[in-house]
Design a protein around this motif. Sequence first.
Motif, PDB file in Angstrom:
ATOM      1  N   GLY A 331      33.769  42.869  37.979  1.00 32.25           N
ATOM      2  CA  GLY A 331      33.594  41.455  38.268  1.00 32.25           C
ATOM      3  C   GLY A 331      34.751  40.558  37.913  1.00 32.25           C
ATOM      4  N   LEU A 332      35.774  41.108  37.226  1.00 36.10           N
ATOM      5  CA  LEU A 332      36.912  40.294  36.798  1.00 36.10           C
ATOM      6  C   LEU A 332      38.070  40.520  37.766  1.00 36.10           C
ATOM      7  CD1 LEU A 332      37.850  38.322  34.619  1.00 36.10           C
ATOM      8  CD2 LEU A 332      38.681  40.271  33.303  1.00 36.10           C
ATOM      9  N   HIS A 333      38.394  39.505  38.564  1.00 35.12           N
ATOM     10  CA  HIS A 333      39.433  39.617  39.590  1.00 35.12           C
ATOM     11  C   HIS A 333      40.426  38.475  39.393  1.00 35.12           C
ATOM     12  CE1 HIS A 333      36.699  42.482  41.403  1.00 35.12           C
ATOM     13  NE2 HIS A 333      35.769  41.540  41.482  1.00 35.12           N
ATOM     14  N   VAL A 334      41.583  38.801  38.836  1.00 38.44           N
ATOM     15  CA  VAL A 334      42.567  37.786  38.450  1.00 38.44           C
ATOM     16  C   VAL A 334      43.934  38.192  38.951  1.00 38.44           C
ATOM     17  CG1 VAL A 334      43.646  36.582  36.498  1.00 38.44           C
ATOM     18  CG2 VAL A 334      41.245  37.254  36.361  1.00 38.44           C
ATOM     19  N   VAL A 335      44.686  37.214  39.493  1.00 37.82           N
ATOM     20  CA  VAL A 335      46.097  37.408  39.810  1.00 37.82           C
ATOM     21  C   VAL A 335      46.886  36.344  39.065  1.00 37.82           C
ATOM     22  CG1 VAL A 335      45.715  38.466  42.070  1.00 37.82           C
ATOM     23  CG2 VAL A 335      45.936  35.975  41.893  1.00 37.82           C
ATOM     24  N   SER A 338      52.179  33.913  40.128  1.00 35.37           N
ATOM     25  CA  SER A 338      53.066  34.373  41.201  1.00 35.37           C
ATOM     26  C   SER A 338      52.342  35.213  42.238  1.00 35.37           C
ATOM     27  CB  SER A 338      54.216  35.189  40.606  1.00 35.37           C
ATOM     28  OG  SER A 338      53.720  36.315  39.909  1.00 35.37           O
ATOM     29  N   GLY A 339      51.049  35.471  42.045  1.00 40.61           N
ATOM     30  CA  GLY A 339      50.270  36.233  43.006  1.00 40.61           C
ATOM     31  C   GLY A 339      50.191  37.720  42.720  1.00 40.61           C
ATOM     32  N   ASP A 340      50.792  38.177  41.631  1.00 39.40           N
ATOM     33  CA  ASP A 340      50.743  39.597  41.285  1.00 39.40           C
ATOM     34  C   ASP A 340      49.431  39.925  40.572  1.00 39.40           C
ATOM     35  OD1 ASP A 340      53.351  39.995  42.260  1.00 39.40           O
ATOM     36  OD2 ASP A 340      54.197  39.295  40.346  1.00 39.40           O
ATOM     37  N   PRO A 341      48.912  41.137  40.774  1.00 41.39           N
ATOM     38  CA  PRO A 341      47.677  41.521  40.065  1.00 41.39           C
ATOM     39  C   PRO A 341      47.887  41.450  38.561  1.00 41.39           C
ATOM     40  CG  PRO A 341      48.189  43.078  41.822  1.00 41.39           C
ATOM     41  CD  PRO A 341      49.387  42.190  41.690  1.00 41.39           C
ATOM     42  N   SER A 342      46.917  40.912  37.851  1.00 43.06           N
ATOM     43  CA  SER A 342      47.026  40.797  36.397  1.00 43.06           C
ATOM     44  C   SER A 342      46.623  42.112  35.735  1.00 43.06           C
ATOM     45  CB  SER A 342      46.126  39.672  35.874  1.00 43.06           C
ATOM     46  OG  SER A 342      46.095  39.677  34.463  1.00 43.06           O
ATOM     47  N   PRO A 343      47.445  42.609  34.816  1.00 41.00           N
ATOM     48  CA  PRO A 343      47.069  43.844  34.102  1.00 41.00           C
ATOM     49  C   PRO A 343      45.913  43.642  33.137  1.00 41.00           C
ATOM     50  CG  PRO A 343      49.062  42.903  33.142  1.00 41.00           C
ATOM     51  CD  PRO A 343      48.733  42.075  34.351  1.00 41.00           C
ATOM     52  N   LEU A 344      45.529  42.386  32.912  1.00 40.96           N
ATOM     53  CA  LEU A 344      44.480  42.093  31.941  1.00 40.96           C
ATOM     54  C   LEU A 344      43.115  42.582  32.390  1.00 40.96           C
ATOM     55  CD1 LEU A 344      45.550  38.435  31.100  1.00 40.96           C
ATOM     56  CD2 LEU A 344      45.936  40.460  29.699  1.00 40.96           C
ATOM     57  N   THR A 345      42.960  42.856  33.682  1.00 42.22           N
ATOM     58  CA  THR A 345      41.643  43.269  34.171  1.00 42.22           C
ATOM     59  C   THR A 345      41.390  44.760  33.967  1.00 42.22           C
ATOM     60  OG1 THR A 345      42.548  43.643  36.400  1.00 42.22           O
ATOM     61  CG2 THR A 345      41.666  41.451  35.917  1.00 42.22           C
TER      62      THR A 345
END
Length: 535
Positions: A331-335, A338-345
């Motif tokens: 359920g956690l979808h974050v970029v 700059s639009g890059d996928p976040s490694p935090l997910t």
Amino acid sequence: MYQQPLQPVGGSLALSAACAALPLLTLFVLLGVVRTRAWVAAFGALSVAVVLAWGLWRMPLPQTLLAAAQGATFALFPLAWTFGTAIWIHRLTVHTGHFDTLRQGFARISDDRRVQAMVIAFCFGSLLEALAGQGTPVAVTTVMLLALGFTPLRAAAVALVGNTVPAAFGPLGLPITTLAGVTGLPATELGMMAGRQVPVIAVVVPLVVLAAADGRRGVRELWRPALACGGAFAVAQFVTANWLTAALADITAAFAGMGVLLLVVRRKVVRRTAVVPVGGGPPEPDAPEPAGSRWRAYAPYLTIVVVFAVSQVPVVKRLLDAGTLAVSWPGLHVVTASGDPSPLTTFRFAWLAAPGSLLLVAGLITVALLRVAPREAVGLYGRTLFELRWAVLTVVGLLALSFTMNAAGQVATLGVWMAGAGGLFAVLAPVLGWLGVALTGSDTSSNSLFGALQVAAAQRAGLDPVLLAAANASGGTLGKMISLQNLTIAAAAVGLTGREGDLFRRMFGPSVLLLALMCVLVGLQATPVLSWMVP
């Protein structure tokens, strides 16, 4: 999909940064000024971060809460799993009476508790940081110092000071390899640069250990052995990071510092602590050691070192890493902005390789070596976790705060605002790493958060990216003293749960002073004065 905004408040980066700082300000005020319990401060700051993320950063509330839940899970595994098991191992030695024997053994090294403090908190703690990290050094060394006669507050303070400069390279170079991964810079050069920053501060850390142990008197009476220890530690750390590998820097430095310290104090008569008590009442006479008990007293701590050393053997490491499960947090979808996928997910369950799991192995071996009945050992583990319940709750709130601020983009906003200082950013770069560690408790996490930002700021300001990226790791080491995670572990280990604020106020001054020295050093390295130090 949620994209992190950098300046959501009125389109102003400065105003947005001021709002992003409110959770941290709330944390420090509640802990250091209002003097609330640590878990109250952590959840108070978390509440502010959640409201800001939802109300100003426009992060959907379900995703905001999911980010907080991910942080809470990380707090339980691996953090609480790690420090809870480490404290359990210590309590096994206390339960069986072997810790008194260990105390007598350290008295043979030197009858001065201040020397023992440097050996345990700085040297042995560095070895534990090199092998384990994640709060293990603080949990273990704090209780060892307490058993040597230090008052709880002094024991915690000394352990926190000792767990600073080793953090740049431990465990086993992970902060540097993580920094290389997020910046794209060579790990070798980053290790070399950090090895030309951290050792400068390492020289004086034993002096700060003495000050925490015995105030000005300790520094006045033992400054020569302290400088010898810090100098040997620094030289070994510098040589290893620059000509061998950053992964071994803390290991060689720990042995070098301990060896030189013991050589110096054995050649110099040091005033006995029976005459000059430090941090507690006058020492009681030692009872005779039971036959064959000495090796059992050292066995738990030697077992920890051996288990973690074996875990780094390539074949064993591959087997342990095979059990790591990396999952996208549901359920956690974050970029990023700059639009890059976040490694935090991405969440990693390192069931076998986690320090807590390796400590459990060491604990089971300890149970056998100390001849503790399995039912007693299990009961002691349960009592240990129950006594640590408020510490665990604090770490849950703190990591939920960290993950919420990171996922929403509040941390990125603060970083980009600081990077706008241009050429002056060289002086501020260590502050960013310091803030990252103060918030997350980990130099590795701080590097993953701010490493790429440091490089981007360096390129905009015409500065060396290797210099500023390494400054993030180097400055981060000095945030360990005021990290609420470490403060909580130290307080819980010595029975001071609820007094984390007292520890914070005690450690804030030394942390800022050492940070200022690091800022001056990095600032000079960005100029022709010390630019020759940049690889």
